[in-house]
Design an enzyme around this catalytic site. Structure first.
Site, PDB file in Angstrom:
ATOM      1  N   CYS A 132      -4.490   4.490   5.971  1.00 28.58           N
ATOM      2  CA  CYS A 132      -4.283   3.210   5.302  1.00 28.58           C
ATOM      3  C   CYS A 132      -5.444   2.248   5.552  1.00 28.58           C
ATOM      4  O   CYS A 132      -5.788   1.453   4.672  1.00 28.58           O
ATOM      5  CB  CYS A 132      -2.962   2.594   5.730  1.00 28.58           C
ATOM      6  N   GLU A 155       0.956   0.203   2.752  1.00 27.73           N
ATOM      7  CA  GLU A 155      -0.359  -0.235   2.282  1.00 27.73           C
ATOM      8  C   GLU A 155      -0.782   0.546   1.045  1.00 27.73           C
ATOM      9  O   GLU A 155      -1.345  -0.025   0.103  1.00 27.73           O
ATOM     10  CB  GLU A 155      -1.411  -0.049   3.389  1.00 27.73           C
ATOM     11  N   HIS A 206       2.755   5.302   2.466  1.00 30.42           N
ATOM     12  CA  HIS A 206       2.807   4.160   3.372  1.00 30.42           C
ATOM     13  C   HIS A 206       2.799   2.857   2.574  1.00 30.42           C
ATOM     14  O   HIS A 206       2.392   2.810   1.416  1.00 30.42           O
ATOM     15  CB  HIS A 206       1.627   4.203   4.338  1.00 30.42           C
TER      16      HIS A 206
END
Length: 139
Positions: free
Chosen positions: A100, A73, A71
């Site tokens: 995240c 993040e 992801h």
């Protein structure tokens, strides 16, 4: 023309970063900022050297989520120096998922500003000591 706020400015940059995403299910961008300086950026994409969703398709798990990509993040945290994350703000195009949220909290992020909702009932548990700001795009 009215000058943009810092939050709007960095969210716009996160939107630009999201254009590098390689998963067609959701283009997400993250910009980590400390003292009004960009520390790192990240977008959702496959592990270095691995095939991308846009090339071979998404890898969907039992919960219906694509697991081929890291992801945005996660990538932003991985690409930053640890000391630069403590006390920083994460600007994200979408509300962080529970994984995240934990990653940002553990990294020392103290503020998260996001544009699009991605409802997650666990965020109030994992982000309880972090300021979270929802700033939907106003047209």
């Amino acid at each position: 023309m009215t000058r943009k706020s810092w939050d709007e400015y960095f969210l716009d940059i996160a939107s630009a970063v999201a254009t590098r995403s390689t998963c067609p299910r959701l283009n997400v961008g993250c910009v980590v900022v400390k003292d009004k300086h960009i520390v790192s950026t990240g977008y959702n994409g496959s592990i270095h050297g691995h095939e991308h969703c846009e090339e071979v398709g998404c890898l969907i798990n039992e919960q219906g989520r694509c697991i081929r990509t890291l992801h945005a993040e996660e990538n932003a945290v991985i690409h930053a120096e640890r000391h630069d994350l403590r006390g920083a703000t994460a600007y994200v195009t979408h509300e962080p998922c529970e994984k995240c949220a934990k990653t940002l909290a553990q990294a020392g992020i103290i503020r998260i500003v996001y544009r699009d909702s991605y409802p997650n009932p666990y965020n109030e548990l994992f982000l309880k000591n972090i300021e979270v700001v929802h700033m939907p795009l106003v047209r």
